[in-house]
Design a protein around this motif. Structure first.
Motif, short mmCIF file in Angstrom:
data_model
loop_
_atom_site.label_atom_id
_atom_site.label_comp_id
_atom_site.label_asym_id
_atom_site.label_seq_id
_atom_site.Cartn_x
_atom_site.Cartn_y
_atom_site.Cartn_z
N GLY A 162 67.92 15.31 19.75
CA GLY A 162 66.31 15.91 20.74
C GLY A 162 65.91 17.42 19.60
N ASP A 163 65.65 17.29 18.49
CA ASP A 163 65.28 18.41 17.46
C ASP A 163 64.46 17.95 16.76
OD1 ASP A 163 64.66 21.13 16.74
OD2 ASP A 163 66.56 21.76 16.24
N LEU A 164 63.62 17.96 16.97
CA LEU A 164 61.96 17.30 16.00
C LEU A 164 61.90 18.49 14.92
CD1 LEU A 164 59.77 15.19 18.04
CD2 LEU A 164 61.27 14.49 15.97
N ASP A 165 62.27 19.49 15.15
CA ASP A 165 62.38 20.86 14.06
C ASP A 165 63.24 20.34 13.19
OD1 ASP A 165 60.56 21.95 15.57
OD2 ASP A 165 61.89 23.64 15.88
N LYS A 166 64.09 19.86 13.04
CA LYS A 166 65.34 18.73 12.15
C LYS A 166 64.69 17.88 10.48
CE LYS A 166 69.40 19.74 14.69
NZ LYS A 166 70.60 18.56 15.09
N VAL A 167 63.25 17.80 11.34
CA VAL A 167 61.80 16.80 10.41
C VAL A 167 62.33 17.54 8.92
CG1 VAL A 167 60.73 15.54 10.03
CG2 VAL A 167 61.79 15.21 12.23
N ALA A 168 62.49 17.25 7.94
CA ALA A 168 61.56 18.09 6.96
C ALA A 168 60.81 17.75 6.70
CB ALA A 168 62.64 18.33 5.60
N ARG A 169 60.13 16.85 6.12
CA ARG A 169 58.91 15.75 5.68
C ARG A 169 59.23 14.37 6.35
NH1 ARG A 169 55.80 16.53 0.58
NH2 ARG A 169 54.33 15.10 0.96
N VAL A 170 58.70 13.63 6.11
CA VAL A 170 58.07 12.13 6.35
C VAL A 170 57.34 11.94 5.47
CG1 VAL A 170 56.77 10.69 7.36
CG2 VAL A 170 57.24 12.57 8.98
N VAL A 171 58.49 10.90 4.63
CA VAL A 171 58.50 10.44 3.16
C VAL A 171 57.63 9.40 2.97
CG1 VAL A 171 59.82 10.45 1.09
CG2 VAL A 171 61.38 11.63 2.78
N LYS A 172 57.67 8.48 3.82
CA LYS A 172 57.19 7.78 3.04
C LYS A 172 57.02 6.59 4.98
CE LYS A 172 57.32 3.28 1.28
NZ LYS A 172 58.49 2.02 -0.26
N VAL A 173 55.79 6.29 5.40
CA VAL A 173 55.63 4.95 6.63
C VAL A 173 54.97 3.56 5.97
CG1 VAL A 173 54.72 4.56 8.21
CG2 VAL A 173 54.41 6.79 7.30
N GLY A 174 55.53 2.49 6.32
CA GLY A 174 55.36 1.16 6.03
C GLY A 174 55.10 0.66 7.04
N GLY A 175 53.49 0.13 6.72
CA GLY A 175 53.09 -0.86 8.29
C GLY A 175 52.86 -2.17 7.92
N VAL B 103 51.67 -5.28 15.09
CA VAL B 103 51.81 -4.06 14.56
C VAL B 103 52.96 -3.88 14.53
CG1 VAL B 103 51.45 -1.96 13.13
CG2 VAL B 103 49.82 -2.97 14.20
N GLU B 104 54.10 -3.46 13.52
CA GLU B 104 54.84 -3.10 13.06
C GLU B 104 54.70 -2.33 12.50
OE1 GLU B 104 59.43 -4.45 12.44
OE2 GLU B 104 58.05 -5.83 12.59
N VAL B 105 55.46 -0.83 12.63
CA VAL B 105 55.96 0.23 11.85
C VAL B 105 56.76 0.84 11.23
CG1 VAL B 105 55.05 2.38 10.85
CG2 VAL B 105 53.51 1.12 11.86
N GLU B 106 57.50 1.10 9.96
CA GLU B 106 58.81 1.30 9.23
C GLU B 106 58.22 2.91 9.28
OE1 GLU B 106 60.93 -0.84 6.56
OE2 GLU B 106 59.64 0.12 5.44
N ALA B 107 59.79 4.07 8.38
CA ALA B 107 59.54 5.33 8.73
C ALA B 107 60.65 5.59 7.54
CB ALA B 107 59.17 6.54 9.36
N VAL B 108 60.98 6.42 6.59
CA VAL B 108 62.27 7.34 6.36
C VAL B 108 61.82 8.82 6.32
CG1 VAL B 108 63.10 7.42 3.63
CG2 VAL B 108 61.88 5.08 4.31
N ILE B 109 62.55 9.35 6.49
CA ILE B 109 61.81 10.68 6.86
C ILE B 109 63.44 11.55 6.34
CG2 ILE B 109 62.44 12.39 8.46
CD1 ILE B 109 60.76 10.69 10.08
#
Length: 155
Positions: free
Chosen positions: A85-98, A146-152
């Motif tokens: 529940g704490d999005l402040d734990k996100v340090a960086r969005v590394v990669k997005v794939g679409g 569209v479908e999107v994935e991510a690495v964070i």
């Protein structure tokens, strides 16, 4: 008390959908060390499927860009679930794939996936700037556009 990212979402008037349960034999995300891998998200909005069709035939690139944004909202919802529940734990969005379900002659895949990329920067600021791929596909699950994935990276 809401964290900085939740406050930013409120400031932007952005509501997150409920984090969707997987539709097959996979998990919605995996945390390995400080890396969060989020499975491909299709445009479900609280259980309702949006954006079915082929880009270049059933919808324009601009319309598909809005569908990519819904996919990205689902990514953020999954990240929130992964972070307790704490999005402040996100340090960086590394990669997005679409992935864009498009006609053979469609060439604006990057423009479509900008709908997801722009949202990441809107919400996370400089931490939202990421590497990316945007590719065309002959079809996608459930016929979505569209479908999107991510690495964070997590703090």
């Amino acid at each position: 008390m809401a964290g900085a990212i939740d406050a930013r979402l409120t400031e932007l008037g952005i509501e997150l959908p409920n984090a969707a349960a997987p539709a097959a034999n996979y998990v919605p995300y995996v945390i390995s060390g400080k890396t969060l891998y989020i499975s491909g998200q299709v445009p479900f909005w609280n259980g309702e499927l949006k954006g079915v069709g082929k880009v270049g035939k059933d919808m324009t690139a601009e319309e598909a860009q809005k569908i990519a944004r819904i996919c990205a909202l689902n990514i953020i919802a999954q990240a929130k679930a992964a972070c307790g529940g704490d999005l402040d734990k996100v340090a960086r969005v590394v990669k997005v794939g679409g992935f864009v379900n498009a006609t053979d002659d469609f060439t604006q895949h990057p423009m479509v996936v900008n709908g997801a990329s722009d949202l990441m920067v809107e919400v996370f600021g400089d931490k939202g700037k990421h590497s990316r791929f945007a590719v065309g596909a002959g079809s996608l699950p459930l016929g979505v556009a569209v479908e999107v994935e991510a690495v964070i990276e997590l703090a």
